[in-house]
Motif scaffolding. Structure first.
Motif, PDB file in Angstrom:
ATOM      1  N   GLY A 195       0.844  -1.189   0.000  1.00  0.00           N
ATOM      2  CA  GLY A 195       0.000   0.000   0.000  1.00  0.00           C
ATOM      3  C   GLY A 195       0.879   1.237   0.000  1.00  0.00           C
ATOM      4  O   GLY A 195       2.041   1.194   0.399  1.00  0.00           O
ATOM      5  N   SER A 196       0.350   2.356  -0.436  1.00  0.00           N
ATOM      6  CA  SER A 196       1.175   3.556  -0.581  1.00  0.00           C
ATOM      7  C   SER A 196       1.724   4.057   0.745  1.00  0.00           C
ATOM      8  O   SER A 196       2.877   4.488   0.815  1.00  0.00           O
ATOM      9  CB  SER A 196       0.400   4.665  -1.282  1.00  0.00           C
ATOM     10  OG  SER A 196      -0.757   4.993  -0.546  1.00  0.00           O
ATOM     11  N   ASN A 197       0.933   4.012   1.830  1.00  0.00           N
ATOM     12  CA  ASN A 197       1.444   4.460   3.126  1.00  0.00           C
ATOM     13  C   ASN A 197       2.528   3.521   3.641  1.00  0.00           C
ATOM     14  O   ASN A 197       3.576   3.962   4.110  1.00  0.00           O
ATOM     15  CB  ASN A 197       0.321   4.600   4.147  1.00  0.00           C
ATOM     16  CG  ASN A 197      -0.550   5.792   3.846  1.00  0.00           C
ATOM     17  OD1 ASN A 197      -0.061   6.839   3.468  1.00  0.00           O
ATOM     18  ND2 ASN A 197      -1.848   5.625   3.995  1.00  0.00           N
ATOM     19  N   ALA A 198       2.278   2.216   3.557  1.00  0.00           N
ATOM     20  CA  ALA A 198       3.283   1.245   4.005  1.00  0.00           C
ATOM     21  C   ALA A 198       4.563   1.396   3.197  1.00  0.00           C
ATOM     22  O   ALA A 198       5.668   1.385   3.749  1.00  0.00           O
ATOM     23  CB  ALA A 198       2.744  -0.182   3.896  1.00  0.00           C
ATOM     24  N   SER A 199       4.423   1.558   1.903  1.00  0.00           N
ATOM     25  CA  SER A 199       5.585   1.726   1.048  1.00  0.00           C
ATOM     26  C   SER A 199       6.385   2.963   1.438  1.00  0.00           C
ATOM     27  O   SER A 199       7.620   2.921   1.536  1.00  0.00           O
ATOM     28  CB  SER A 199       5.124   1.829  -0.410  1.00  0.00           C
ATOM     29  OG  SER A 199       6.211   2.004  -1.270  1.00  0.00           O
ATOM     30  N   GLY A 200       5.685   4.053   1.692  1.00  0.00           N
ATOM     31  CA  GLY A 200       6.359   5.291   2.088  1.00  0.00           C
ATOM     32  C   GLY A 200       7.055   5.176   3.429  1.00  0.00           C
ATOM     33  O   GLY A 200       8.152   5.702   3.621  1.00  0.00           O
ATOM     34  N   VAL A 201       6.433   4.473   4.368  1.00  0.00           N
ATOM     35  CA  VAL A 201       7.055   4.285   5.685  1.00  0.00           C
ATOM     36  C   VAL A 201       8.287   3.406   5.564  1.00  0.00           C
ATOM     37  O   VAL A 201       9.345   3.706   6.134  1.00  0.00           O
ATOM     38  CB  VAL A 201       6.044   3.692   6.698  1.00  0.00           C
ATOM     39  CG1 VAL A 201       6.740   3.287   7.996  1.00  0.00           C
ATOM     40  CG2 VAL A 201       4.927   4.697   6.984  1.00  0.00           C
ATOM     41  N   VAL A 202       8.187   2.314   4.810  1.00  0.00           N
ATOM     42  CA  VAL A 202       9.343   1.425   4.624  1.00  0.00           C
ATOM     43  C   VAL A 202      10.507   2.193   4.005  1.00  0.00           C
ATOM     44  O   VAL A 202      11.653   2.070   4.442  1.00  0.00           O
ATOM     45  CB  VAL A 202       8.964   0.201   3.759  1.00  0.00           C
ATOM     46  CG1 VAL A 202      10.202  -0.575   3.324  1.00  0.00           C
ATOM     47  CG2 VAL A 202       8.005  -0.709   4.524  1.00  0.00           C
ATOM     48  N   ARG A 203      10.229   3.018   2.995  1.00  0.00           N
ATOM     49  CA  ARG A 203      11.292   3.789   2.341  1.00  0.00           C
ATOM     50  C   ARG A 203      11.882   4.862   3.241  1.00  0.00           C
ATOM     51  O   ARG A 203      13.079   5.133   3.201  1.00  0.00           O
ATOM     52  CB  ARG A 203      10.760   4.449   1.066  1.00  0.00           C
ATOM     53  CG  ARG A 203      10.707   3.543  -0.125  1.00  0.00           C
ATOM     54  CD  ARG A 203      10.489   4.302  -1.433  1.00  0.00           C
ATOM     55  NE  ARG A 203       9.445   5.310  -1.370  1.00  0.00           N
ATOM     56  CZ  ARG A 203       8.160   5.098  -1.622  1.00  0.00           C
ATOM     57  NH1 ARG A 203       7.745   3.886  -1.946  1.00  0.00           N
ATOM     58  NH2 ARG A 203       7.285   6.080  -1.559  1.00  0.00           N
ATOM     59  N   GLY A 204      11.041   5.498   4.073  1.00  0.00           N
ATOM     60  CA  GLY A 204      11.507   6.646   4.837  1.00  0.00           C
ATOM     61  C   GLY A 204      11.934   6.383   6.262  1.00  0.00           C
ATOM     62  O   GLY A 204      12.592   7.224   6.877  1.00  0.00           O
ATOM     63  N   ALA A 205      11.603   5.226   6.810  1.00  0.00           N
ATOM     64  CA  ALA A 205      11.903   4.941   8.212  1.00  0.00           C
ATOM     65  C   ALA A 205      13.395   4.714   8.424  1.00  0.00           C
ATOM     66  O   ALA A 205      14.087   4.159   7.576  1.00  0.00           O
ATOM     67  CB  ALA A 205      11.121   3.727   8.687  1.00  0.00           C
ATOM     68  N   LYS A 206      13.858   5.139   9.585  1.00  0.00           N
ATOM     69  CA  LYS A 206      15.262   4.942   9.956  1.00  0.00           C
ATOM     70  C   LYS A 206      15.413   3.751  10.895  1.00  0.00           C
ATOM     71  O   LYS A 206      16.485   3.541  11.455  1.00  0.00           O
ATOM     72  CB  LYS A 206      15.798   6.204  10.621  1.00  0.00           C
ATOM     73  CG  LYS A 206      15.823   7.381   9.665  1.00  0.00           C
ATOM     74  CD  LYS A 206      16.303   8.643  10.341  1.00  0.00           C
ATOM     75  CE  LYS A 206      16.277   9.790   9.357  1.00  0.00           C
ATOM     76  NZ  LYS A 206      16.588  11.061   9.985  1.00  0.00           N
ATOM     77  N   THR A 207      14.333   3.003  11.065  1.00  0.00           N
ATOM     78  CA  THR A 207      14.345   1.831  11.935  1.00  0.00           C
ATOM     79  C   THR A 207      13.686   0.673  11.198  1.00  0.00           C
ATOM     80  O   THR A 207      13.157   0.846  10.096  1.00  0.00           O
ATOM     81  CB  THR A 207      13.614   2.131  13.261  1.00  0.00           C
ATOM     82  OG1 THR A 207      13.823   1.060  14.166  1.00  0.00           O
ATOM     83  CG2 THR A 207      12.125   2.324  13.043  1.00  0.00           C
ATOM     84  N   SER A 208      13.729  -0.494  11.769  1.00  0.00           N
ATOM     85  CA  SER A 208      13.109  -1.672  11.144  1.00  0.00           C
ATOM     86  C   SER A 208      11.598  -1.507  11.071  1.00  0.00           C
ATOM     87  O   SER A 208      10.972  -0.953  11.969  1.00  0.00           O
ATOM     88  CB  SER A 208      13.439  -2.929  11.951  1.00  0.00           C
ATOM     89  OG  SER A 208      14.832  -3.160  11.942  1.00  0.00           O
ATOM     90  N   VAL A 209      11.033  -2.037   9.982  1.00  0.00           N
ATOM     91  CA  VAL A 209       9.594  -1.976   9.778  1.00  0.00           C
ATOM     92  C   VAL A 209       9.110  -3.387   9.457  1.00  0.00           C
ATOM     93  O   VAL A 209       9.637  -4.034   8.561  1.00  0.00           O
ATOM     94  CB  VAL A 209       9.220  -1.034   8.614  1.00  0.00           C
ATOM     95  CG1 VAL A 209       7.711  -1.011   8.391  1.00  0.00           C
ATOM     96  CG2 VAL A 209       9.755   0.376   8.857  1.00  0.00           C
ATOM     97  N   LEU A 210       8.116  -3.832  10.202  1.00  0.00           N
ATOM     98  CA  LEU A 210       7.474  -5.109   9.928  1.00  0.00           C
ATOM     99  C   LEU A 210       6.130  -4.806   9.275  1.00  0.00           C
ATOM    100  O   LEU A 210       5.284  -4.137   9.887  1.00  0.00           O
ATOM    101  CB  LEU A 210       7.255  -5.910  11.218  1.00  0.00           C
ATOM    102  CG  LEU A 210       6.396  -7.168  11.113  1.00  0.00           C
ATOM    103  CD1 LEU A 210       7.013  -8.192  10.141  1.00  0.00           C
ATOM    104  CD2 LEU A 210       6.196  -7.784  12.487  1.00  0.00           C
ATOM    105  N   VAL A 211       5.958  -5.252   8.044  1.00  0.00           N
ATOM    106  CA  VAL A 211       4.709  -5.032   7.324  1.00  0.00           C
ATOM    107  C   VAL A 211       3.909  -6.329   7.376  1.00  0.00           C
ATOM    108  O   VAL A 211       4.377  -7.370   6.927  1.00  0.00           O
ATOM    109  CB  VAL A 211       4.962  -4.616   5.857  1.00  0.00           C
ATOM    110  CG1 VAL A 211       3.643  -4.433   5.125  1.00  0.00           C
ATOM    111  CG2 VAL A 211       5.798  -3.344   5.818  1.00  0.00           C
ATOM    112  N   VAL A 212       2.705  -6.239   7.921  1.00  0.00           N
ATOM    113  CA  VAL A 212       1.826  -7.401   8.071  1.00  0.00           C
ATOM    114  C   VAL A 212       0.788  -7.353   6.966  1.00  0.00           C
ATOM    115  O   VAL A 212       0.161  -6.328   6.744  1.00  0.00           O
ATOM    116  CB  VAL A 212       1.140  -7.388   9.459  1.00  0.00           C
ATOM    117  CG1 VAL A 212       0.186  -8.572   9.577  1.00  0.00           C
ATOM    118  CG2 VAL A 212       2.178  -7.410  10.562  1.00  0.00           C
ATOM    119  N   ARG A 213       0.597  -8.479   6.313  1.00  0.00           N
ATOM    120  CA  ARG A 213      -0.414  -8.571   5.248  1.00  0.00           C
ATOM    121  C   ARG A 213      -1.515  -9.475   5.674  1.00  0.00           C
ATOM    122  O   ARG A 213      -1.396 -10.421   6.303  1.00  0.00           O
ATOM    123  CB  ARG A 213       0.220  -9.141   4.006  1.00  0.00           C
ATOM    124  CG  ARG A 213       1.248  -8.169   3.459  1.00  0.00           C
ATOM    125  CD  ARG A 213       0.979  -7.990   2.175  1.00  0.00           C
ATOM    126  NE  ARG A 213       1.447  -6.930   1.427  1.00  0.00           N
ATOM    127  CZ  ARG A 213       1.048  -6.827   0.209  1.00  0.00           C
ATOM    128  NH1 ARG A 213       0.218  -7.657  -0.311  1.00  0.00           N
ATOM    129  NH2 ARG A 213       1.476  -5.853  -0.512  1.00  0.00           N
TER     130      ARG A 213
END
Length: 142
Positions: free
Chosen positions: A124-142
């Motif tokens: 999703g666009s928000n998840a994608s943006g957070v993954v690209r911009g975050a300076k920490t680990s991101v766990l994306v749940v589907r």
């Protein structure tokens, strides 16, 4: 391992939130982590125009309802109440998530994703943006 976990959710996306919660509970219990749920309310003139009252009244009503929804969520999860809090902001979800993450410095961001398309590379666009911009680990749940 994780001391602070940021969990951006959309209180209107109940099914997606239900998918995220088991991951939050499991990872938070492993290290007695602090969990901060976060919801972003949209700021759009179209939304404000739908209501006959002004923006401040809309903002107050939206905030009160969101707080009720977040309290209900927090009461339903299996984590110590003193380890769970929430925050609400108005704005673009991706920008507000990244702003809060910069401010509170979580060890992990857990968020749900749906509505993928090819332009967001299957997130999703928000998840994608957070993954690209975050300076920490991101766990994306589907």
């Amino acid at each position: 391992m994780y001391k602070k976990i940021l969990v951006p959710i959309d209180v209107l996306e109940d099914q997606l939130t239900k998918k995220v919660i088991p991951h939050v509970e499991c990872l938070a219990k492993l290290s007695n982590a602090q969990v901060i749920f976060f919801h972003t309310l949209p700021v759009a003139s179209a939304i404000v125009n739908v209501y006959s009252f002004g923006f401040d009244e809309f903002k107050d009503k939206a905030t009160v309802q969101t707080e009720k929804d977040l309290h209900k969520l927090i009461d339903s999860i299996d984590l110590p109440r003193e380890n769970v809090s929430f925050s609400i902001a108005f704005g673009n979800p991706r920008d507000e998530i990244l702003r809060l993450a910069e401010e509170i410095q979580p060890d992990l961001i857990i968020l749900g994703s749906r509505r993928p398309n090819i332009s967001t590379h299957l997130l999703g666009s928000n998840a994608s943006g957070v993954v690209r911009g975050a300076k920490t680990s991101v766990l994306v749940v589907r």
